[in-house]
Design a protein around this motif. Sequence first.
Motif, PDB file in Angstrom:
ATOM      1  N   LEU A  27      10.147  24.944  -2.821  1.00  0.00           N
ATOM      2  CA  LEU A  27       9.921  23.935  -1.937  1.00  0.00           C
ATOM      3  C   LEU A  27       9.279  23.102  -2.377  1.00  0.00           C
ATOM      4  N   PHE A  28       8.209  23.277  -3.231  1.00  0.00           N
ATOM      5  CA  PHE A  28       7.169  22.082  -3.965  1.00  0.00           C
ATOM      6  C   PHE A  28       8.005  21.590  -4.663  1.00  0.00           C
ATOM      7  N   TYR A  29       8.859  22.158  -5.460  1.00  0.00           N
ATOM      8  CA  TYR A  29       9.990  21.356  -6.346  1.00  0.00           C
ATOM      9  C   TYR A  29      10.835  20.289  -5.673  1.00  0.00           C
ATOM     10  N   LEU A  30      11.378  20.635  -4.613  1.00  0.00           N
ATOM     11  CA  LEU A  30      12.117  19.872  -3.634  1.00  0.00           C
ATOM     12  C   LEU A  30      11.545  18.637  -3.062  1.00  0.00           C
ATOM     13  N   CYS A  49       8.867  17.117  -4.778  1.00  0.00           N
ATOM     14  CA  CYS A  49       8.931  16.288  -5.768  1.00  0.00           C
ATOM     15  C   CYS A  49       9.951  15.306  -6.141  1.00  0.00           C
ATOM     16  N   TRP A  50      11.157  15.466  -5.461  1.00  0.00           N
ATOM     17  CA  TRP A  50      12.348  14.903  -5.769  1.00  0.00           C
ATOM     18  C   TRP A  50      13.048  13.893  -4.788  1.00  0.00           C
ATOM     19  N   TYR A  51      12.519  14.208  -3.357  1.00  0.00           N
ATOM     20  CA  TYR A  51      13.053  13.529  -2.037  1.00  0.00           C
ATOM     21  C   TYR A  51      12.083  13.060  -1.223  1.00  0.00           C
ATOM     22  N   LEU A  58      13.956  15.249   2.955  1.00  0.00           N
ATOM     23  CA  LEU A  58      13.670  16.565   2.413  1.00  0.00           C
ATOM     24  C   LEU A  58      14.185  17.673   3.601  1.00  0.00           C
ATOM     25  N   GLY A  59      14.090  17.659   4.820  1.00  0.00           N
ATOM     26  CA  GLY A  59      14.644  18.555   5.758  1.00  0.00           C
ATOM     27  C   GLY A  59      15.795  19.047   5.506  1.00  0.00           C
ATOM     28  N   VAL A  89       8.634  23.642   6.910  1.00  0.00           N
ATOM     29  CA  VAL A  89       7.981  23.381   5.695  1.00  0.00           C
ATOM     30  C   VAL A  89       8.399  21.676   5.268  1.00  0.00           C
ATOM     31  N   ALA A  90       9.354  21.060   5.767  1.00  0.00           N
ATOM     32  CA  ALA A  90       9.499  19.835   5.639  1.00  0.00           C
ATOM     33  C   ALA A  90       8.482  18.899   6.217  1.00  0.00           C
TER      34      ALA A  90
END
Length: 507
Positions: free
Chosen positions: A158-161, A163-165, A170-171, A387-388
């Motif tokens: 979740l943290f990694y994602l 860092c990309w979007y 993100l959702g 999370v998003a």
Amino acid sequence: MSSESASEKEPKVEEQVVVEDVLRVYRPDVDTSGIDERKLLRRIDWHVVPWLSVLYLLNFLDRGNIGNAKLYHMTDDLHITDKQYLIALTVLFFPYALFEPPSNLALKRVRPSIWLSSIMLIWGIIMTLHGVVTNYAGLIAVRFFLGLAEAGLYPGVLFYLSCWYKRNELGTRVAIFFSAATVAGAFSGLLAAAIQNMDGIGGRPGWAWIFILEGLITVLCAIASYFILSDFPNTAKFLNETERVWVIRRLQADMKFSAGGEKFKMKYIRQSLTDWKAWLAMGIYMGLNEPLYAFSLFTPTIINQLGFQATAANLLSVPVYVWACIMTVVVGFLGDRAKTRAWINLGLFGSGIAGYIILICSTNPALSYFAVYLAAFSIYPTIPNTVAWVSSNIEGSYKRSVVIGMVIGWGNLNGAVSSNIYRATDAPRYRLGHGIVLAYIAIGWICSLGLYIHLRRENAAKARGERDEVIDGVYNERAREENGHFESIEAARTEKGDHWSGFRYSL
């Protein structure tokens, strides 16, 4: 000189922000004008999201397959009581919850391709060992170490994602990734029903082969993951230098200022621990995670108690998870576009409350089975939406990594409760278990409302200038020393993260 004439000579705060942003463009020497945004974003999606979904499918499958194995006489063969079985389920959650925040810090310092693949390899080996245990002590040991090894994957991904979007992207990606949990729920029933036919092969019972084969699949995928999984945007090998710069610039334009790099400071941990948003988010997530684990661990048992045999109960759980998978992706897509994650949370939690009230009151198997669908619709889509929502409102890569670890760790610690509420003595209605899950969902609803009110008030206060900092060389009559004194706006936003006066929270 009057304040009016002074303000004419001094640049306005908003203008100064724009000026500083232009002057401090990440890697200004790199020309990214030739980048095709849609094409590159699709390539990022294909390199990042699908393999993460595979990892989480295996993670969720390995964690929850004990519920399937139980239906094939695991407890009888190990000579353990119902209470001992519940304790074995509970043991996993303590190392799982406590190791999540430090694991995220380790992920930030170690490459994702190394850290995530390594912990996956370890838990795959531990999963195979489930198939050779012969007593209660052995089951307790493998469950403890499984929790320790699996802890870092979910919060790390979740943290990694994040860092990309961008925040409004993100959702959908988290929903697609998390939908692997629903696929795992469906797949586990089919896989368990098939594997149990190996009963007696090699002198091992059918339930043992469930653990052994699924563990070996995880080990093989972990080895492949070392070569498939990409790292953070600034070092990802599938991007060239211009593309890396483009990714970081677009994240910084979306108020993720730390995307270009950030040095670790202990204050980021203190900020995480003292931020009201983190604590409210922990309340939301505990209202999700306890129901999630209760649902995944006991859905086959609940359906079994509606009058269906073991294999039929496992197979009837499949369409429930298919429904949950579809709705998880649909809600994730809508959340990114509607940009009203708070109201989505409140609506989904509300449907969960209705579903569990039906489960408590109903004596009709068909109506209870319908309520299981309603519960799945409430639980699974709400998790990626939450999370998003939380990730979008925490700025600072280290702070975000710690907050995500805290939120998910606390949620998983409450997952320990789920292992002990569906007691055999309460069959077939399980009113105690359903009632406790209902209470957790109500907590999630209340905390979602609280976070929405808090963020809305903070946005309003920032708009009124009540959070404005004193910036050297910038005239701003609303600036207050108690909000901080900085040499530049760049320094203010780097130091304060999402508490910076220019940051706006997403609702």
